[in-house]
Design an enzyme around this catalytic site. Sequence first.
Site, PDB file in Angstrom:
ATOM      1  N   LYS A  46      41.414   5.433 -25.790  1.00  0.00           N
ATOM      2  CA  LYS A  46      40.292   4.716 -25.182  1.00  0.00           C
ATOM      3  C   LYS A  46      39.752   5.523 -24.010  1.00  0.00           C
ATOM      4  O   LYS A  46      40.425   5.682 -22.997  1.00  0.00           O
ATOM      5  CB  LYS A  46      40.701   3.329 -24.680  1.00  0.00           C
ATOM      6  CG  LYS A  46      39.448   2.503 -24.349  1.00  0.00           C
ATOM      7  CD  LYS A  46      39.695   1.368 -23.376  1.00  0.00           C
ATOM      8  CE  LYS A  46      39.619   1.804 -21.937  1.00  0.00           C
ATOM      9  NZ  LYS A  46      38.276   2.214 -21.470  1.00  0.00           N
TER      10      LYS A  46
ATOM     11  N   GLU B 212      49.864   9.160 -15.202  1.00  0.00           N
ATOM     12  CA  GLU B 212      49.361  10.191 -14.281  1.00  0.00           C
ATOM     13  C   GLU B 212      48.386   9.457 -13.376  1.00  0.00           C
ATOM     14  O   GLU B 212      47.295   9.098 -13.806  1.00  0.00           O
ATOM     15  CB  GLU B 212      48.701  11.305 -15.090  1.00  0.00           C
ATOM     16  CG  GLU B 212      48.656  12.612 -14.349  1.00  0.00           C
ATOM     17  CD  GLU B 212      47.343  12.794 -13.643  1.00  0.00           C
ATOM     18  OE1 GLU B 212      47.263  12.378 -12.465  1.00  0.00           O
ATOM     19  OE2 GLU B 212      46.416  13.332 -14.257  1.00  0.00           O
TER      20      GLU B 212
ATOM     21  N   CYS C 167      42.232  13.675  -9.229  1.00  0.00           N
ATOM     22  CA  CYS C 167      43.506  13.051  -8.858  1.00  0.00           C
ATOM     23  C   CYS C 167      44.280  13.943  -7.900  1.00  0.00           C
ATOM     24  O   CYS C 167      44.951  13.463  -7.000  1.00  0.00           O
ATOM     25  CB  CYS C 167      44.321  12.732 -10.100  1.00  0.00           C
ATOM     26  SG  CYS C 167      44.575  14.141 -11.166  1.00  0.00           S
TER      27      CYS C 167
ATOM     28  N   GLU D 110      43.864   6.260  -1.471  1.00  0.00           N
ATOM     29  CA  GLU D 110      43.109   7.213  -2.279  1.00  0.00           C
ATOM     30  C   GLU D 110      41.651   6.782  -2.314  1.00  0.00           C
ATOM     31  O   GLU D 110      41.339   5.652  -2.698  1.00  0.00           O
ATOM     32  CB  GLU D 110      43.662   7.271  -3.709  1.00  0.00           C
ATOM     33  CG  GLU D 110      42.924   8.286  -4.544  1.00  0.00           C
ATOM     34  CD  GLU D 110      43.436   8.388  -5.971  1.00  0.00           C
ATOM     35  OE1 GLU D 110      43.618   7.351  -6.613  1.00  0.00           O
ATOM     36  OE2 GLU D 110      43.626   9.530  -6.443  1.00  0.00           O
TER      37      GLU D 110
HETATM   38  P1  NAP Z   1      41.006   2.708 -13.532  1.00  0.00           P
HETATM   39  O1  NAP Z   1      40.540   1.301 -13.564  1.00  0.00           O
HETATM   40  O2  NAP Z   1      42.448   2.957 -13.327  1.00  0.00           O
HETATM   41  O3  NAP Z   1      40.525   3.385 -14.896  1.00  0.00           O
HETATM   42  C1  NAP Z   1      41.208   4.395 -15.619  1.00  0.00           C
HETATM   43  C2  NAP Z   1      41.228   4.051 -17.110  1.00  0.00           C
HETATM   44  O4  NAP Z   1      41.960   2.846 -17.304  1.00  0.00           O
HETATM   45  C3  NAP Z   1      39.847   3.792 -17.696  1.00  0.00           C
HETATM   46  O5  NAP Z   1      39.808   4.220 -19.040  1.00  0.00           O
HETATM   47  C4  NAP Z   1      39.767   2.289 -17.621  1.00  0.00           C
HETATM   48  O6  NAP Z   1      38.820   1.791 -18.506  1.00  0.00           O
HETATM   49  C5  NAP Z   1      41.167   1.897 -17.995  1.00  0.00           C
HETATM   50  N1  NAP Z   1      41.582   0.553 -17.583  1.00  0.00           N
HETATM   51  C6  NAP Z   1      41.098  -0.206 -16.560  1.00  0.00           C
HETATM   52  N2  NAP Z   1      41.743  -1.386 -16.498  1.00  0.00           N
HETATM   53  C7  NAP Z   1      42.662  -1.390 -17.490  1.00  0.00           C
HETATM   54  C8  NAP Z   1      43.642  -2.331 -17.941  1.00  0.00           C
HETATM   55  N3  NAP Z   1      43.813  -3.503 -17.347  1.00  0.00           N
HETATM   56  N4  NAP Z   1      44.420  -1.996 -18.987  1.00  0.00           N
HETATM   57  C9  NAP Z   1      44.287  -0.813 -19.589  1.00  0.00           C
HETATM   58  N5  NAP Z   1      43.361   0.104 -19.229  1.00  0.00           N
HETATM   59  C10 NAP Z   1      42.571  -0.163 -18.184  1.00  0.00           C
HETATM   60  O7  NAP Z   1      40.201   3.494 -12.476  1.00  0.00           O
HETATM   61  P2  NAP Z   1      38.694   3.168 -11.966  1.00  0.00           P
HETATM   62  O8  NAP Z   1      38.532   1.716 -11.621  1.00  0.00           O
HETATM   63  O9  NAP Z   1      37.751   3.738 -12.921  1.00  0.00           O
HETATM   64  O10 NAP Z   1      38.715   3.966 -10.624  1.00  0.00           O
HETATM   65  C11 NAP Z   1      39.328   3.340  -9.509  1.00  0.00           C
HETATM   66  C12 NAP Z   1      40.175   4.290  -8.741  1.00  0.00           C
HETATM   67  O11 NAP Z   1      41.193   4.810  -9.585  1.00  0.00           O
HETATM   68  C13 NAP Z   1      39.473   5.502  -8.234  1.00  0.00           C
HETATM   69  O12 NAP Z   1      38.758   5.256  -7.073  1.00  0.00           O
HETATM   70  C14 NAP Z   1      40.639   6.417  -8.047  1.00  0.00           C
HETATM   71  O13 NAP Z   1      41.287   6.105  -6.838  1.00  0.00           O
HETATM   72  C15 NAP Z   1      41.549   6.095  -9.184  1.00  0.00           C
HETATM   73  N6  NAP Z   1      41.425   7.022 -10.332  1.00  0.00           N
HETATM   74  C16 NAP Z   1      42.344   7.982 -10.482  1.00  0.00           C
HETATM   75  C17 NAP Z   1      42.231   8.867 -11.522  1.00  0.00           C
HETATM   76  C18 NAP Z   1      43.223   9.966 -11.737  1.00  0.00           C
HETATM   77  O14 NAP Z   1      42.893  10.956 -12.361  1.00  0.00           O
HETATM   78  N7  NAP Z   1      44.448   9.827 -11.302  1.00  0.00           N
HETATM   79  C19 NAP Z   1      41.168   8.795 -12.407  1.00  0.00           C
HETATM   80  C20 NAP Z   1      40.237   7.767 -12.239  1.00  0.00           C
HETATM   81  C21 NAP Z   1      40.387   6.897 -11.188  1.00  0.00           C
HETATM   82  P3  NAP Z   1      37.321   1.484 -17.971  1.00  0.00           P
HETATM   83  O15 NAP Z   1      36.870   2.663 -17.194  1.00  0.00           O
HETATM   84  O16 NAP Z   1      36.587   1.325 -19.218  1.00  0.00           O
HETATM   85  O17 NAP Z   1      37.456   0.255 -17.143  1.00  0.00           O
END
Ligand code: NAP
Length: 502
Positions: free
Chosen positions: A198, A273, A307, A404
């Site tokens: 996904k 990760e 990240c 973060e």
């Molecule tokens: P996120 O919610 O953790 O999203 C990452 C992935 O998880 C996306 O594919 C998201 O889908 C999916 N996801 C979200 N809720 C889920 C759930 N309950 N069950 C399973 N999968 C789920 O991150 P974000 O809200 O886009 O970003 C928020 C913060 O996360 C950022 O500000 C940053 O701090 C952190 N982040 C870290 C990384 C990294 O590389 N470590 C990458 C992205 C974000 P959808 O996008 O379709 O909701």
Amino acid sequence: MNAPMFAADRLHGDVGHQVRLPTTRMLIGGDWEEAADGRSIDVEDPATGQIFASVPAGTAEDVDRAVKRARAAFESATWSRMRPLDRGRIIETIARKIEENAQELALLESYDNGKAVHHALAVDVPAAVDIFRYMAGWTSKIHGQVNPISGDGRQYHSYSVREPIGVVGQIVPWNYPLAMAAWKIASALAAGCTIVLKPSEVTPLTALRLAELALEAGLPEGVLNIVTGYGHEAGQALVEHPGIDKIAFTGSTRVGKQIVQTAARDLKRVTLELGGKSPSLIFADADLEKASLGAALAIFFNSGQVCLAASRLYVERSVFDRVVDGVAQAAKQFKLGHGRDPDTMLGPLVSRTQQGRVLDYIEQGRASGAELVTGGKAGEGTGYFVEPTIFANPSADASIVREEIFGPVLVATPFDDVEEVIRTANDTRYGLAANIWTRDLSRAHLTARKLQAGTVWINTHGMNDPSAPFGGVKESGWGREVGEEGVLHYTETKTVTALLAD
Ligand code: NAP
Ligand code: MG
């Protein structure tokens, strides 16, 4: 497959920058499908706010169909028991197909995520090519072992083999959509697993294009399935599905923790990760020009949406002002702009939500009394831009120091001695990465030993490679991606022991 590839009516873009859209449906088995309930998600160009595509909003029902197709593909063993060298050849062909379509993938990534095309071409696309090429070799190198058991004195032959874990659910974020999908897919394929992936709802397109290329490369139908959709719907359904043997997730620590709780119900394997708050440590004896530019790139590259971004800067007090000034000068020269402009260094943030989140942290930084050195506001234009921002001398408990941000925001603090800076650098719930700038070899390595991080770079930052395991300690994750460890996380060990003679 029932969809035309690159239909002529799917061209989109600014004048001179037409991008070909991939099939904007989900790949389930060999079929390109709409969501069961017909809903879709708009895909937006973050540089303009313009909607230029839409993808299905996959439901639990769609996830279920995809998992069943992946299960059938796994059980048919056409993939897992294919001659390892033939499996490797298909994975290598995917690498070649990505290479042949590099320009187009980079442009697509730019529209979807906002990043500069030339960055996608220099970093994201080569990372995807490299990981498939590297993992192609692993298909024929996943060895077992012979166990020299003592037993009860009789003669035994005991061996352990590594078997593919089964059907894996992979959830990837929006900051490096193609590269992160490639890291996960290539590793699982090398181990012989089948996949339901996904992508993030905000950046689904390059994963779909990658799936098209994988089918063209000869990957059997059902081995790779892509379900587009929201995290809380399709993502959650994937984590809950009893037909999934392992979840591999990259994203926020918050969602990572939720995934662990859900996976605990049936003890799915989980690798994570997650986020970071990585430190840059600059000692007075370092090449300060290189260190300043290095520290600036370590936080501002990809507009801080990385990240492993080094978002906390610690500088030895005697050179603090000079280094912070150097980092600020570099930041001011990084041109903000549209990803298709060849002069752009920093693209917009991926979404209005992310821009809002980062600007909110900047306000909290101001309110905390930290000294604003440069930046501090949204960039000009319609896109979701944020200026590269530096705060100096923040209080140690300010949110900009502890949390973060995932945007172009750096906090800079002076230090007086090495033990102090190691303590401060480790004073975080995260432990993804760190970097050290010094000419003193033994100090560099001694400091590397004491830093709590999955990766430590010395006099550089961000050099990832398919051969180097990557992941975090503490709340930055579980397990490692890529390298030998990355492949082995997609396997289970089976021990077989035979009595040979009494
Ligand atoms: P996120 O919610 O953790 O999203 C990452 C992935 O998880 C996306 O594919 C998201 O889908 C999916 N996801 C979200 N809720 C889920 C759930 N309950 N069950 C399973 N999968 C789920 O991150 P974000 O809200 O886009 O970003 C928020 C913060 O996360 C950022 O500000 C940053 O701090 C952190 N982040 C870290 C990384 C990294 O590389 N470590 C990458 C992205 C974000 P959808 O996008 O379709 O909701
Ligand atoms: Mg987008």
